[in-house]
Scaffold this motif. Structure first.
Motif, short mmCIF file in Angstrom:
data_model
loop_
_atom_site.label_atom_id
_atom_site.label_comp_id
_atom_site.label_asym_id
_atom_site.label_seq_id
_atom_site.Cartn_x
_atom_site.Cartn_y
_atom_site.Cartn_z
N UNK A 10 112.36 78.61 47.20
CA UNK A 10 111.87 79.40 46.07
C UNK A 10 111.37 80.77 46.52
N UNK A 11 110.57 80.81 47.55
CA UNK A 11 110.01 82.09 48.01
C UNK A 11 111.10 83.11 48.31
N UNK A 12 112.19 82.65 48.91
CA UNK A 12 113.25 83.56 49.35
C UNK A 12 113.88 84.32 48.19
N UNK A 13 113.83 83.77 46.98
CA UNK A 13 114.50 84.40 45.85
C UNK A 13 113.68 85.50 45.19
N UNK A 14 112.43 85.65 45.57
CA UNK A 14 111.57 86.66 44.97
C UNK A 14 111.61 88.00 45.69
N UNK A 15 112.20 88.02 46.87
CA UNK A 15 112.23 89.23 47.68
C UNK A 15 113.69 89.64 47.90
N UNK A 16 113.94 90.85 48.39
CA UNK A 16 115.33 91.27 48.58
C UNK A 16 116.14 90.27 49.41
N UNK A 17 117.40 90.15 49.07
CA UNK A 17 118.27 89.16 49.71
C UNK A 17 118.34 89.34 51.22
N UNK A 18 118.22 90.59 51.68
CA UNK A 18 118.33 90.86 53.12
C UNK A 18 117.18 90.24 53.91
N UNK A 19 116.06 89.92 53.24
CA UNK A 19 114.93 89.34 53.97
C UNK A 19 115.26 87.95 54.49
N UNK A 20 115.74 87.08 53.60
CA UNK A 20 115.90 85.67 53.98
C UNK A 20 117.23 85.06 53.54
N UNK A 58 115.92 85.86 39.94
CA UNK A 58 117.30 86.18 40.28
C UNK A 58 118.18 86.01 39.06
N UNK A 59 119.48 86.26 39.19
CA UNK A 59 120.37 86.16 38.03
C UNK A 59 120.40 84.77 37.43
N UNK A 60 120.36 83.72 38.27
CA UNK A 60 120.39 82.36 37.76
C UNK A 60 119.16 82.01 36.94
N UNK A 61 117.99 82.37 37.46
CA UNK A 61 116.76 82.10 36.72
C UNK A 61 116.70 82.85 35.42
N UNK A 62 117.22 84.07 35.41
CA UNK A 62 117.22 84.91 34.21
C UNK A 62 118.05 84.25 33.10
N UNK A 63 119.28 83.84 33.43
CA UNK A 63 120.16 83.26 32.42
C UNK A 63 119.64 81.89 31.98
N UNK A 78 104.55 90.83 43.65
CA UNK A 78 104.38 89.85 42.58
C UNK A 78 104.39 90.50 41.20
N UNK A 79 103.73 91.64 41.07
CA UNK A 79 103.54 92.25 39.75
C UNK A 79 104.85 92.50 39.00
N UNK A 80 105.89 93.09 39.62
CA UNK A 80 107.12 93.32 38.85
C UNK A 80 107.73 92.04 38.29
N UNK A 137 116.74 94.97 36.94
CA UNK A 137 115.54 95.29 37.72
C UNK A 137 115.17 94.21 38.72
N UNK A 138 115.84 93.06 38.68
CA UNK A 138 115.52 91.99 39.63
C UNK A 138 115.94 92.41 41.04
N UNK A 139 115.12 92.13 42.07
CA UNK A 139 115.46 92.59 43.43
C UNK A 139 116.73 91.98 44.01
N UNK A 140 117.20 90.84 43.50
CA UNK A 140 118.46 90.30 43.97
C UNK A 140 119.65 91.00 43.32
N UNK A 141 119.44 91.59 42.14
CA UNK A 141 120.53 92.23 41.41
C UNK A 141 120.65 93.70 41.76
N UNK A 142 119.54 94.38 41.98
CA UNK A 142 119.54 95.83 42.18
C UNK A 142 120.57 96.32 43.20
N UNK A 143 120.71 95.68 44.36
CA UNK A 143 121.59 96.26 45.38
C UNK A 143 123.06 96.35 45.01
#
Length: 467
Positions: free
Chosen positions: A283-293, A120-125, A401-403, A429-435
């Motif tokens: 942790x798991x929730x941050x790897x998938x689109x925000x709408x999931x969890x 997500x954006x936090x982990x990236x920075x 996982x791959x991306x 390209x992060x799934x939390x940022x894309x939308x």
């Protein structure tokens, strides 16, 4: 192969030796073990904190008659590393002020983060701040203790473990994470339930781990030689909607409220894909689109950990450490669930040890590129650290996982090559940022860089669209 000699002094360099969490866990584990003769050299940019921990460590050793461990605080990294057999790295990339901006700025753009330290954006920075520091530590290890075994405890685990190998390709390092322990605890509970009595512990639960850090999965599990996968899948289905924990979360306990979960994300992912998701829900929730969890975190019963609470908790830990330094009673030297001492003993020729760790992919996870940092089991022995072949993730999970694995490797490349132009495309390209769309994501990225630019190399800090 070196035989285990518990009389031979082992020098342990602790980088981040003023730690308020991991350092005291190691002290307690060494005191409880009582078989290792060790010199622990604590180094921290806050030298006073390292000196305080050295005094606390001496108290731990004095309180355990069998312990043969001494603690000193070193003023330089070189002094701590020189002659080290074993290095522990546990640092905070930047300060909580920077972490607060990592969370608060994306929140203004509608992006919710439960942790913000891995993806997500936090982990990236956070990675932008941390990679240069860990890379320099890796260079210093190559210079001062090239044969030392090195364990990294710092997040973001994948990119920082990768930075160590980039700095010194022959480094004997791994990244250690305790998230899978939670799944092993649940597995032991199920085995005890099946047996009708409390007999098994977390250590008796064996799991085959594959994936990347904090997005880990388990495709085989057993207790006492009995295959437990079907039992676990059935348990996940049974508790998918209600969640489960051995005891309820104490909502009056802030730490539990912000750091614990009811496994509803784990169980939902497990039921979706037929393979056990093995990290904590936050942790798991941050790897998938925000709408999931993340958008429904209350429904899924996990907390969004506020940095304001982390700051207050740190103040409480500082007060507790100062009290110990002033003579307050020490906690009993009970073993933690961390594996560092067992790993160290095995590497010195003691009993072989197997646990999940982060290492460059050398084929242990099929389907992910060679060289990316993956998490699987590894065997620790006098022969060194040998990753265990884990197999391949199911296609649907591998697609998730791959991306992330590719992005983490590309981010490491960009930072080490000081390629600022590569950062924004990776961030987008992060799934939390894309939308949120290109224009708003670029604006957010500029704000986040501006908030942390004083912690970044000049070539990377130059990206800022804020006037």
């Amino acid at each position: 192969m070196r035989t285990f000699d518990n009389a031979r002094p082992v020098r342990i360099a602790y980088v981040g030796g003023g730690s308020l969490n991991w350092a005291t866990k190691l002290m307690g584990d060494l005191a409880h073990d009582g078989t290792l003769t060790a010199e622990v050299a604590l180094y921290d940019i806050d030298h006073a904190a390292a000196e305080r921990n050295a005094r606390i460590g001496q108290r731990y050793s004095a309180a355990a008659p069998s312990a043969k461990v001494t603690y000193t605080a070193e003023k330089t990294l070189a002094a701590a590393l020189t002659g080290a057999d074993f290095v522990v790295i546990s640092i905070l990339p930047g300060t909580f002020a920077e972490m607060a901006s990592d969370i608060a700025i994306p929140e203004r753009y509608g992006i919710v983060q439960s942790v913000g330290d891995t993806v997500g954006p936090g982990g990236f920075i956070r990675a932008l701040r941390a990679i240069p520091a860990i890379y320099e530590i890796g260079l210093a290890i190559g210079e001062h203790c090239p044969k030392a075994y090195v364990v990294n405890l710092t997040n973001p685990m994948s990119v920082l473990t990768g930075a160590l190998f980039r700095a010194f390709p022959d480094i004997r390092a791994w990244g250690a994470c305790h998230e899978v322990i939670k799944t092993r605890r649940t597995l032991a509970f199920l085995a005890n339930q099946k047996r009708g009595e409390i007999h098994y512990r977390m250590a008796d639960a064996k799991v085959n781990v594959l994936g990347i850090n904090h997005f880990t999965w388990v495709n085989a599990m057993s207790v006492d030689g009995v295959d437990m996968m079907a039992d676990y899948l059935a348990f996940a289905e049974q508790h998918r909607d209600s969640g489960w924990r051995e005891r309820p979360i104490d909502m009056n306990d802030e730490h539990e409220r912000y750091f614990e979960d009811m496994s509803k994300v784990k169980f939902d992912l497990t039921c979706r894909f037929g393979i056990a998701a093995a990290a904590g829900d936050r942790h798991l929730a941050e790897f998938v689109p925000q709408s999931w969890y993340l958008d429904r975190h209350r429904d899924f019963a996990f907390g969004l950990t506020p940095v304001e609470y982390r700051i207050r908790e740190r103040s409480q830990k500082v007060a507790a450490a100062e009290a110990l330094d002033s003579g307050a009673p020490l906690p009993p030297p009970a073993p933690s669930e961390e594996a560092i001492v067992e790993q160290l003993r095995a590497l010195l020729g003691g009993e072989e040890h197997v646990s999940n760790v982060n290492l460059p992919n050398r084929g242990q996870v099929a389907g992910l590129p060679e060289g990316v940092i993956v998490e699987t089991n590894a065997r620790f022995s006098g022969l060194g650290i040998q990753p265990v072949f884990a197999g391949r993730l199911p296609p649907a999970v591998e697609t998730l996982v791959l991306p992330h694995a590719l992005r983490q490797t590309a981010l490491l490349d960009a930072v080490l090559n000081r390629n600022a132009d590569a950062l924004l495309p990776l961030f987008l390209s992060d799934p939390l940022v894309q939308p949120i769309g290109l224009a708003r994501a670029e604006q957010m990225f500029g704000e986040m860089i501006a908030a942390t630019r004083h912690c970044l190399p000049q070539e990377l800090a130059c990206y800022c669209i804020i006037p």
